[in-house]
Motif scaffolding. Sequence first.
Motif, PDB file in Angstrom:
ATOM      1  N   ASP A   1      16.692   9.910  71.796  1.00  0.00           N
ATOM      2  CA  ASP A   1      17.654  10.906  71.674  1.00  0.00           C
ATOM      3  C   ASP A   1      18.952  10.282  71.974  1.00  0.00           C
ATOM      4  N   ARG A   2      19.457   9.317  71.033  1.00  0.00           N
ATOM      5  CA  ARG A   2      20.789   8.910  70.764  1.00  0.00           C
ATOM      6  C   ARG A   2      21.070   9.320  69.363  1.00  0.00           C
ATOM      7  N   PRO A   3      20.952  10.312  68.814  1.00  0.00           N
ATOM      8  CA  PRO A   3      21.082  10.533  67.281  1.00  0.00           C
ATOM      9  C   PRO A   3      22.345   9.907  66.744  1.00  0.00           C
ATOM     10  N   GLU A   4      23.567   9.940  67.540  1.00  0.00           N
ATOM     11  CA  GLU A   4      24.765   9.513  66.939  1.00  0.00           C
ATOM     12  C   GLU A   4      24.534   7.957  66.451  1.00  0.00           C
ATOM     13  N   ARG A   5      23.703   7.393  66.967  1.00  0.00           N
ATOM     14  CA  ARG A   5      23.579   5.840  66.954  1.00  0.00           C
ATOM     15  C   ARG A   5      22.270   5.777  66.156  1.00  0.00           C
ATOM     16  N   LYS A   6      21.481   6.630  65.812  1.00  0.00           N
ATOM     17  CA  LYS A   6      20.115   6.568  64.971  1.00  0.00           C
ATOM     18  C   LYS A   6      19.198   6.155  66.067  1.00  0.00           C
ATOM     19  N   ASN A   7      19.574   6.528  67.212  1.00  0.00           N
ATOM     20  CA  ASN A   7      18.446   6.147  68.507  1.00  0.00           C
ATOM     21  C   ASN A   7      17.985   4.788  68.848  1.00  0.00           C
ATOM     22  N   PRO A   8      19.120   3.943  69.019  1.00  0.00           N
ATOM     23  CA  PRO A   8      18.696   2.637  69.199  1.00  0.00           C
ATOM     24  C   PRO A   8      18.023   2.533  70.782  1.00  0.00           C
ATOM     25  N   LEU A   9      17.497   1.493  70.971  1.00  0.00           N
ATOM     26  CA  LEU A   9      16.990   1.109  72.298  1.00  0.00           C
ATOM     27  C   LEU A   9      17.816   0.310  73.213  1.00  0.00           C
ATOM     28  N   THR A  10      17.843   0.584  74.477  1.00  0.00           N
ATOM     29  CA  THR A  10      18.440  -0.323  75.340  1.00  0.00           C
ATOM     30  C   THR A  10      17.584  -1.036  76.215  1.00  0.00           C
ATOM     31  N   PHE A  11      18.135  -2.035  77.188  1.00  0.00           N
ATOM     32  CA  PHE A  11      17.289  -2.544  78.231  1.00  0.00           C
ATOM     33  C   PHE A  11      16.697  -1.388  79.093  1.00  0.00           C
ATOM     34  N   GLU A  12      17.411  -0.451  79.384  1.00  0.00           N
ATOM     35  CA  GLU A  12      16.975   0.544  80.178  1.00  0.00           C
ATOM     36  C   GLU A  12      15.967   1.622  79.582  1.00  0.00           C
ATOM     37  N   SER A  13      16.013   1.913  78.183  1.00  0.00           N
ATOM     38  CA  SER A  13      15.236   2.738  77.470  1.00  0.00           C
ATOM     39  C   SER A  13      13.753   1.874  77.246  1.00  0.00           C
ATOM     40  N   TYR A  14      13.838   0.884  76.966  1.00  0.00           N
ATOM     41  CA  TYR A  14      12.910  -0.214  76.908  1.00  0.00           C
ATOM     42  C   TYR A  14      11.845  -0.058  78.142  1.00  0.00           C
ATOM     43  N   ALA A  15      12.514  -0.305  79.305  1.00  0.00           N
ATOM     44  CA  ALA A  15      11.716  -0.203  80.507  1.00  0.00           C
ATOM     45  C   ALA A  15      11.319   1.208  80.937  1.00  0.00           C
ATOM     46  N   GLU A  16      12.050   2.410  80.644  1.00  0.00           N
ATOM     47  CA  GLU A  16      11.547   3.542  80.972  1.00  0.00           C
ATOM     48  C   GLU A  16      10.412   4.110  80.029  1.00  0.00           C
ATOM     49  N   LEU A  17      10.599   3.669  78.755  1.00  0.00           N
ATOM     50  CA  LEU A  17       9.446   3.798  77.935  1.00  0.00           C
ATOM     51  C   LEU A  17       7.991   3.154  78.525  1.00  0.00           C
ATOM     52  N   ARG A  18       8.295   1.742  78.764  1.00  0.00           N
ATOM     53  CA  ARG A  18       7.075   1.027  79.429  1.00  0.00           C
ATOM     54  C   ARG A  18       6.634   1.736  80.589  1.00  0.00           C
ATOM     55  N   ASP A  19       7.263   2.264  81.370  1.00  0.00           N
ATOM     56  CA  ASP A  19       6.807   2.609  82.765  1.00  0.00           C
ATOM     57  C   ASP A  19       6.118   4.088  82.430  1.00  0.00           C
ATOM     58  N   THR A  20       6.714   4.832  81.429  1.00  0.00           N
ATOM     59  CA  THR A  20       6.190   6.190  81.107  1.00  0.00           C
ATOM     60  C   THR A  20       4.560   6.068  80.538  1.00  0.00           C
ATOM     61  N   PHE A  21       4.612   5.031  79.534  1.00  0.00           N
ATOM     62  CA  PHE A  21       3.180   4.874  78.985  1.00  0.00           C
ATOM     63  C   PHE A  21       2.363   4.331  79.926  1.00  0.00           C
ATOM     64  N   ARG A  22       2.821   3.508  81.011  1.00  0.00           N
ATOM     65  CA  ARG A  22       1.947   3.061  82.217  1.00  0.00           C
ATOM     66  C   ARG A  22       1.669   4.361  82.938  1.00  0.00           C
ATOM     67  N   ALA A  23       2.432   5.017  83.287  1.00  0.00           N
ATOM     68  CA  ALA A  23       2.136   6.335  83.796  1.00  0.00           C
ATOM     69  C   ALA A  23       1.157   7.088  83.271  1.00  0.00           C
ATOM     70  N   LEU A  24       1.218   7.189  82.123  1.00  0.00           N
ATOM     71  CA  LEU A  24       0.010   8.050  81.049  1.00  0.00           C
ATOM     72  C   LEU A  24      -1.506   7.590  81.454  1.00  0.00           C
ATOM     73  N   ARG A  25      -1.623   6.304  81.967  1.00  0.00           N
ATOM     74  CA  ARG A  25      -2.806   5.984  82.068  1.00  0.00           C
ATOM     75  C   ARG A  25      -3.606   6.688  83.315  1.00  0.00           C
ATOM     76  N   HIS A  26      -2.679   7.386  84.200  1.00  0.00           N
ATOM     77  CA  HIS A  26      -2.982   8.118  85.634  1.00  0.00           C
ATOM     78  C   HIS A  26      -2.773   9.449  85.293  1.00  0.00           C
ATOM     79  N   GLU A  27      -2.249   9.832  84.399  1.00  0.00           N
ATOM     80  CA  GLU A  27      -2.115  11.429  83.881  1.00  0.00           C
ATOM     81  C   GLU A  27      -3.314  12.298  83.535  1.00  0.00           C
ATOM     82  N   ASP A  28      -3.748  12.916  84.039  1.00  0.00           N
ATOM     83  CA  ASP A  28      -5.019  13.722  83.566  1.00  0.00           C
ATOM     84  C   ASP A  28      -4.544  14.750  82.759  1.00  0.00           C
ATOM     85  N   ARG A  29      -3.587  15.448  83.182  1.00  0.00           N
ATOM     86  CA  ARG A  29      -3.040  16.740  82.389  1.00  0.00           C
ATOM     87  C   ARG A  29      -2.795  16.603  80.833  1.00  0.00           C
TER      88      ARG A  29
END
Length: 272
Positions: A28-56
């Motif tokens: 969700d950075r449409p003004e820049r065509k949604n580039p990734l940053t150090f922080e967004s990489y890390a947060e995506l990584r952590d989110t997909f890791r969390a999904l391993r334990h998300e039953d809902r």
Amino acid sequence: MITLPLADYRPQHFALKVEGKVATITLDRPERKNPLTFESYAELRDTFRALRHEDRVKAVVLTGAGGNFCSGGDVFEIIEPLLERDTKGLLDFTQMTGDTVKAMRACPQPIVAAVEGVCVGAGAILAMASDIRFGTADAKVAFLFNRVGLAGCDMGACAILPRIIGQGRASELLFTGRVMGGEEAERWGFFNRLVAADALVEEAEAMARRLADGPTFANGITKKMLHMEWAMGVDEAIDQEAVAQALCMQTEDYHRAFHAFANKSKPVFEGN
């Protein structure tokens, strides 16, 4: 730190929506065509890791805002700072980006990518690492790494891309960094199907809901075996699938399917 349930989590670097059993992640950075940053990489990584334990959450949609999927690593927030890093700092970064793909492949939920417009560099990798890809005819997919003096072997591209589109086609894209248009991407098998832009996310979420309403424990086993069997011979794969299928035959969903068939009704799966 990712909190569970995921519906209660408010990410800082992308948008997250959880409706029923489907989570939609929107870069969700449409003004820049949604580039990734150090922080967004890390947060995506952590989110997909969390999904391993998300039953809902039983299925995931990954998309971008403003008519584009992702323009890759931000030139000034990633690429320029990397010029100042030593070897260890560079390896820390490349291992983190690779961990993002590992987390996507390891989470049991199927990931449906909805790709419109620009989908290049690391953005193309995120689409590649998804399980199913819907695209638009005007999508522009490119693995740009060699165009900035880097190898095409980034974040698993040399392992995963040939298995999607074939060795020769993957070699061409990774050696040249050229753009693959939406129709070509669908013809080559990178996109499962082409969808009109105004219906893209809706169609992807409909597919995700369909998967989420299925036997989701078994879907997770299918995803795991698709990943594991890349490194197996045929005989070993058959043996491992026998174990996996026997495990699925012990689930309540398997029993529900039989009783529904016997009663000439549609099974209602619960993922257990």
